[in-house]
Design a protein around this motif. Structure first.
Motif, PDB file in Angstrom:
ATOM      1  N   ALA A  54     -33.359  39.129  88.535  1.00 48.92           N
ATOM      2  CA  ALA A  54     -32.514  38.738  87.389  1.00 48.92           C
ATOM      3  C   ALA A  54     -31.095  39.275  87.550  1.00 48.92           C
ATOM      4  CB  ALA A  54     -33.128  39.255  86.104  1.00 48.92           C
ATOM      5  N   ASP A  55     -30.204  38.759  86.739  1.00 45.64           N
ATOM      6  CA  ASP A  55     -28.813  39.165  86.737  1.00 45.64           C
ATOM      7  C   ASP A  55     -28.536  39.767  85.365  1.00 45.64           C
ATOM      8  OD1 ASP A  55     -26.020  39.217  86.535  1.00 45.64           O
ATOM      9  OD2 ASP A  55     -25.830  37.544  87.940  1.00 45.64           O
ATOM     10  N   LEU A  56     -28.113  41.048  85.334  1.00 49.64           N
ATOM     11  CA  LEU A  56     -27.849  41.746  84.072  1.00 49.64           C
ATOM     12  C   LEU A  56     -27.010  40.924  83.122  1.00 49.64           C
ATOM     13  CD1 LEU A  56     -27.017  45.517  84.449  1.00 49.64           C
ATOM     14  CD2 LEU A  56     -28.938  44.395  83.364  1.00 49.64           C
ATOM     15  N   ASP A  57     -25.995  40.304  83.723  1.00 51.28           N
ATOM     16  CA  ASP A  57     -25.010  39.565  82.961  1.00 51.28           C
ATOM     17  C   ASP A  57     -25.646  38.407  82.188  1.00 51.28           C
ATOM     18  OD1 ASP A  57     -22.449  39.238  82.190  1.00 51.28           O
ATOM     19  OD2 ASP A  57     -21.956  37.855  83.820  1.00 51.28           O
TER      20      ASP A  57
ATOM     21  N   LEU B 212     -32.859  42.899  77.503  1.00 48.29           N
ATOM     22  CA  LEU B 212     -32.057  44.049  77.920  1.00 48.29           C
ATOM     23  C   LEU B 212     -32.396  45.269  77.046  1.00 48.29           C
ATOM     24  CD1 LEU B 212     -30.140  44.246  80.214  1.00 48.29           C
ATOM     25  CD2 LEU B 212     -28.230  43.745  78.686  1.00 48.29           C
ATOM     26  N   ALA B 213     -32.554  45.045  75.754  1.00 45.82           N
ATOM     27  CA  ALA B 213     -32.908  46.140  74.845  1.00 45.82           C
ATOM     28  C   ALA B 213     -34.256  46.740  75.242  1.00 45.82           C
ATOM     29  CB  ALA B 213     -32.957  45.632  73.406  1.00 45.82           C
TER      30      ALA B 213
ATOM     31  N   GLY C 243     -39.186  44.151  80.541  1.00 47.29           N
ATOM     32  CA  GLY C 243     -37.937  44.577  81.156  1.00 47.29           C
ATOM     33  C   GLY C 243     -37.314  43.422  81.886  1.00 47.29           C
ATOM     34  N   LEU C 244     -36.424  43.753  82.801  1.00 48.06           N
ATOM     35  CA  LEU C 244     -35.749  42.680  83.534  1.00 48.06           C
ATOM     36  C   LEU C 244     -36.697  42.103  84.583  1.00 48.06           C
ATOM     37  CD1 LEU C 244     -32.429  44.591  84.035  1.00 48.06           C
ATOM     38  CD2 LEU C 244     -32.726  42.533  82.644  1.00 48.06           C
TER      39      LEU C 244
END
Lengths: 201, 201
Positions: free
Chosen positions: B181-184, B191-192, B176-177
Motif C-alpha cells: 500500500a501507499d501511505l498517501d 491509517l488510524a 493495518g496497511l
C-alpha cells in the motif's frame, strides 16, 4: 491446505470455460448456485438440457432454431425477395429488434478472416449463393449487414463481388455517426465515412 | 419481431439470475453454450448435478462439504483447541490458501446486520457457543476472522462480548496497511487502525 470439495471445484472449472468468466467470477457463481439450493440448480440444468436437445441450425438461413426451417423462414408474411446477410445468429435478433425489416435472413456463421485461414468456403457463402440462384425465391436484393470492422468489410466486399454478377441489387448498411455521438470524439474513419455518405436534406 | 427460440430465451433467463450477470452477458453465455455443442453442455449439466447431489453443510463447522463432518473437521492432525470464525465458506479457503493455520473453523453463514433485521439467532452463533462449551473439545482460543467492514465488526463485537465471559481467549485478525500500500492513498480508518496497532521492532 484443504481446497474446495471436488464437486465444487469441478463446477468452478466448467464455469471458467465460459467466455469472460475468470477464476473469481467462476467461484462466485459456483457458490451462488450451491447456496441457491436444489430447485434453482434444477431449473438451470433443465434449461441447459432443453437447449442441448432442441436447438439446431435452420437448414435454410443458418439461424439457431428449435424448428426447421426456422420461424422466420416459415413465415408466409415475410418478403422472400430480400435477404439480409449477417455474421452470427445474435445479429438476426438485433435487426428484428429494430422492427421494420420484413425480408429474410442468411446467417454466415462467421466472417472471412484471411489471417486465421478462414476463407469463403468455411462460412455459409455457398448456401447463400444457392438461395440467390434458386429461381423460386425470386431474390431481388441482398442486404449486407456484416459488422463495420475489418472482417465484416472483407466479407462484404467478397460477397458483393460474387453476387453482383448475378444481376442482384447488393446494398450495405449505412455508415456514419451513431445517434447521440459527439463530432469531437468521433474517430477519423467514422467521420470520413459520414462525410462520404452525406445526404441532401 | 421474432425473438430467440424459447429454449434459448429460457436459458438466458436462468443465467440472468446469477450474480453479476446482466442481459448482454447472459445472452453471450447462452450463445456460447449453444454453439459449444452437446459434450460441453453435458459436462456443465453433470457438474451442476454433482454439486446438487453431493454438497451440503458440515454439521460441525457449517462449511460446504461433500462428506459430513467435512475434511477439516475430520482431520486428526488439526488442533481442536483453536476455532477460526468466518462469515462464509469462501473465507475458509482464503485462510487455508495462506497455509500455516492448523486449527478448526466455524462458518457463521452470514453476519449480524441490524438494518436488515439479521440478528445473532439468524446466523450460526448458537452452534459456535455449543462447540466452545463442549468440554471434550477443550477450545482455548477463538479467532474472529470476520470481514473488516461494518457488518463484520458488529458481528465480531457481539461474539467477543458473548465468548469472553466463558474464559476463552478471543483474538481478531490484525488491521493495518495492506502489503504494497501507499501511505498517501490509505483511507483514514485504515491509517488510524495501523497507528493504534503499531508494534515495536
Amino acid at each position: 491446505m484443504q481446497g474446495y470439495p471436488k464437486p465444487i471445484s469441478g463446477l468452478i472449472d466448467e464455469l471458467r470455460k465460459l467466455p469472460g468468466i475468470g477464476p473469481k467470477t467462476a467461484q462466485r457463481l459456483a457458490f451462488h448456485l450451491v447456496v441457491s439450493g436444489k430447485p434453482s440448480i434444477n431449473r438451470l440444468i433443465y434449461s441447459l438440457g432443453e437447449v442441448r436437445d432442441t436447438i439446431g441450425y435452420c437448414s435454410v438461413c443458418g439461424n439457431l432454431t428449435d424448428v426447421d426451417p426456422c420461424a422466420i423462414c416459415q413465415d408466409p408474411k415475410r418478403d422472400p425477395s430480400a435477404i439480409c446477410v449477417v455474421g452470427y445468429p445474435k445479429d438476426v435478433l438485433a435487426i428484428e429488434r429494430v422492427g421494420g425489416y420484413r425480408g429474410m435472413f442468411h446467417v454466415l456463421q462467421g466472417y472471412i478472416e484471411p489471417l486465421k485461414g478462414i476463407g469463403p468456403e468455411d462460412i455459409r457463402v455457398k448456401e447463400l449463393i444457392a438461395r440467390i440462384k434458386d429461381k423460386r425465391q425470386e431474390v431481388k436484393e441482398v442486404i449486407l449487414a456484416t459488422n463495420p470492422d475489418i472482417d465484416g468489410e472483407t466479407t462484404a466486399l467478397y460477397l458483393a463481388r460474387t453476387i453482383k454478377p448475378l444481376n442482384i441489387k447488393v446494398t450495405r448498411l449505412a455508415r456514419g455517426l451513431p445517434f447521440g455521438a459527439d463530432l469531437d470524439y468521433a474517430d477519423e474513419v467514422t467521420l470520413a465515412r459520414a462525410l462520404e455518405g452525406r445526404r441532401e436534406i
